[in-house]
Design a protein around this motif. Sequence first.
Motif, short mmCIF file in Angstrom:
data_model
loop_
_atom_site.label_atom_id
_atom_site.label_comp_id
_atom_site.label_asym_id
_atom_site.label_seq_id
_atom_site.Cartn_x
_atom_site.Cartn_y
_atom_site.Cartn_z
N PHE A 139 0.84 -1.20 0.00
CA PHE A 139 0.00 0.00 0.00
C PHE A 139 0.88 1.25 0.00
O PHE A 139 0.58 2.24 -0.66
N TYR A 140 1.95 1.19 0.73
CA TYR A 140 2.86 2.34 0.80
C TYR A 140 3.46 2.63 -0.57
O TYR A 140 3.49 3.77 -1.02
N LEU A 169 2.26 1.98 -3.42
CA LEU A 169 1.26 2.49 -4.35
C LEU A 169 0.65 3.81 -3.87
O LEU A 169 -0.23 4.36 -4.52
N GLY A 170 1.10 4.29 -2.72
CA GLY A 170 0.59 5.55 -2.23
C GLY A 170 -0.86 5.49 -1.77
O GLY A 170 -1.60 6.46 -1.88
N VAL A 171 -1.27 4.34 -1.27
CA VAL A 171 -2.63 4.23 -0.74
C VAL A 171 -2.63 4.75 0.69
O VAL A 171 -1.92 4.22 1.54
N SER A 172 -3.42 5.80 0.96
CA SER A 172 -3.43 6.36 2.31
C SER A 172 -4.50 5.69 3.15
O SER A 172 -5.67 5.71 2.81
N LEU A 173 -4.08 5.09 4.25
CA LEU A 173 -5.01 4.48 5.19
C LEU A 173 -4.65 4.94 6.58
O LEU A 173 -3.48 4.96 6.93
N GLN A 199 -10.93 5.15 -0.51
CA GLN A 199 -9.89 4.26 0.04
C GLN A 199 -10.18 2.81 -0.29
O GLN A 199 -9.29 2.05 -0.62
N THR A 228 8.84 3.28 -7.71
CA THR A 228 8.84 4.68 -7.34
C THR A 228 7.95 4.92 -6.14
O THR A 228 6.91 4.33 -6.01
N PRO A 259 5.67 7.40 -4.12
CA PRO A 259 4.99 8.68 -4.24
C PRO A 259 5.13 9.49 -2.95
O PRO A 259 5.45 8.94 -1.91
N GLU A 260 4.92 10.80 -3.06
CA GLU A 260 5.03 11.63 -1.86
C GLU A 260 4.08 11.09 -0.81
O GLU A 260 3.01 10.61 -1.11
N THR A 275 -0.40 13.90 2.28
CA THR A 275 -1.35 14.71 1.54
C THR A 275 -2.37 15.27 2.50
O THR A 275 -2.93 14.53 3.29
N GLU A 300 -3.59 13.81 5.92
CA GLU A 300 -3.79 12.38 6.08
C GLU A 300 -2.45 11.70 5.88
O GLU A 300 -1.77 11.94 4.90
N THR A 301 -2.09 10.86 6.80
CA THR A 301 -0.78 10.23 6.65
C THR A 301 -0.86 9.01 5.76
O THR A 301 -1.77 8.21 5.88
N THR A 302 0.09 8.92 4.90
CA THR A 302 0.18 7.70 4.13
C THR A 302 0.80 6.64 5.02
O THR A 302 1.75 6.91 5.74
N LEU A 303 0.21 5.48 4.97
CA LEU A 303 0.71 4.41 5.80
C LEU A 303 2.13 4.05 5.38
O LEU A 303 2.39 3.79 4.23
N SER A 304 3.04 4.05 6.30
CA SER A 304 4.38 3.63 5.93
C SER A 304 4.64 2.27 6.53
O SER A 304 3.97 1.86 7.46
N SER A 305 5.62 1.60 5.97
CA SER A 305 5.84 0.23 6.44
C SER A 305 6.39 0.20 7.85
O SER A 305 6.40 -0.82 8.49
#
Lengths: 254, 350
Positions: free
Chosen positions: A132-133, A135-139, A153, B3, B5-6, B9, B12-17
Amino acid sequence: MSEPLLEARELVKHYGSVEALRGASFTAYPGEVVSLIGDNGAGKSTLVKCLSGVERPTGGTLLFEGEPLELTSPTDARDHGIETVFQDLAVAPDLDPAANLYLGRELRKPGVLGWLGVLDKHEMRKRAAEHFYRLGVSLQSIDVPIAALSGGQRQSVAVARSVAWASKIVFMDEPTAALGVVQRERVLDVIKRVRDEGIAVVLISHNMPEVLSVSDRIEVLRLGRRVARFKGPDTSVEELVGAMTGALTQEDAA
Amino acid sequence: MSTVPESKTNGETTLSSEDEGHTSLAKRLAGANTLWIGVVLLLLIAVFGAIRPDAVLTTFTLQTTLVETSVLLVLAVGMTFVIITSGIDLSVGSVLVFSGVTSAMTMNAMSGGDATKAGWGVVWVGLLVALVSGAAWGLLNGLLIAKSKIPPLIVTLGSFGAALGAGQLISNGSNVAGVPEVLGNTLGTGTYLGIPNLVLLAAVVAAIGALLLTTTRFGRYTYAIGSNEEAARRVGISVTGHLMKIYLLAGVLAGLAGFMAMAYFRVASVTGHDTDNLNAIAGVVLGGTSLFGGAGSVVGTVLGVFIPAVLRKGFVILGVNVYWQPIAVAIVLVAAVWFDQSRRRARNQR
Ligand SMILES: Nc1ncnc2c1ncn2[C@@H]1O[C@H](COP(=O)(O)OP(=O)(O)OP(=O)(O)O)[C@@H](O)[C@H]1O
Ligand SMILES: [Mg+2]
């Protein structure tokens, strides 16, 4: 152009007395984005269901990498590297995003436990989060049921699932319909990236600028038949709309 | 796909690993129905205990409550799986009766008409007959529901009547006596370290059920089918096969429950099980499993089946007319379903 990856010829699909497809043809080449457009009820979703093993066409033939292929089940399609984002998403709302990503392909623990069917939830969760990270999926959280996410989402999760597993072709039935501007751009980015890996992407969308911006080719469906084909860069919204409404027809399209 | 992505946004935080640390257990529990039902159960026990500490907390009261509930718990474990698939099984009480009758009659037949003095060999055959009888009804339910696509309510309403009728036909409408003493003395009323064997068996069944549901692929598919059957089908899950297994499981457990009841009462009874199905369903639903499918737990069910039992015992001890018990259970049940429904509605409106 190279040999078609997937070619549907004269597909017919009846639902009782309704003729959803009346001899629809469709072609997809490897490593291209091809958009499938048409008015509401033109038969786009039905075509996608026939090409992903969910529905069995009443008539017509299907060629995959030059060989005749009969898809008997969704599993069959998946085994051929075909993945789909359905218009209704087909996610399990009570399961979390990781569980949905791995649905039907669960990782099991090594050894005896795995043999007993015990899931490796930790590994699936970790890999899902990474995916998900990427692909830039925000959760907000990866532990909530999908139903608790926003519509966009949820759509992003469905898109992420399809591209995670596809090795040949991805069908996306209106994958951007519920998305905000940023998320839509992300999905379009993902589509291009998947294409650059040599996978065919079939995009269904009612958003003409979006279709024009991303497509290598465009095929138009009207009343269950293919009525026109265009090269992405050399066409215009007017031409597309003309083909969809029947104002413009191409003789060689069907 | 390499790649990145930023990652931020508009807030809202993008989930990071990295921030995929486990949600704390407490937080997860607080969100679950299970916690609330556990609190209700503890409150009930505490209230009854405070009023009559002498009577409630004696081992005898505790034991009889546990024993009487353990047969119901075995039924309810199977029912939990069924309800999570958004199905229902009304036949469990009748299958319990049928299995008890076939088992007892087989044991009698093997011992020249009266199995009271029979040995372990006969008892094991009796167990097998009970399980197979249950499995047969479960399989029939599963076939009609999953393959013929007849609604579970109708199918199991049919087998509810048919299994009881068949049991009464075989036994000529009367209870079957002659249950082996070795069975009654061990599984029926025996104890291990002070805990009744029936309770231990029910606990083992519940533990296996809980593990099956929460840790295995079988459990995952059970939730998936209840949550969105079409989605499960489209990702290649064999929905028909899985539903067959679920009803088979419920049937086998009903067979086991029949064997347990027979061991405890030392007679295979053909009466008194008309509302077992409803009691099991009530326990499952009180335990937080959703009648709409897709959500629920065996742990919740364990707590849920004890609420009616504790209420009944409590009313007896306090001298409240016991006819209040079903009314109290009904109120709690309706409240539980109402709670679940409004939660779902809130969720689906997003
Ligand atoms: N399961 C079904 N049963 C009966 N008719 C159906 C079924 N699915 C589709 N149809 C009919 O087939 C036709 C084509 O439907 P389809 O969903 O393929 O259209 P579509 O091009 O995807 O439209 P939209 O842009 O609105 O998604 C419609 O007339 C529809 O009513
Ligand atoms: Mg559609």
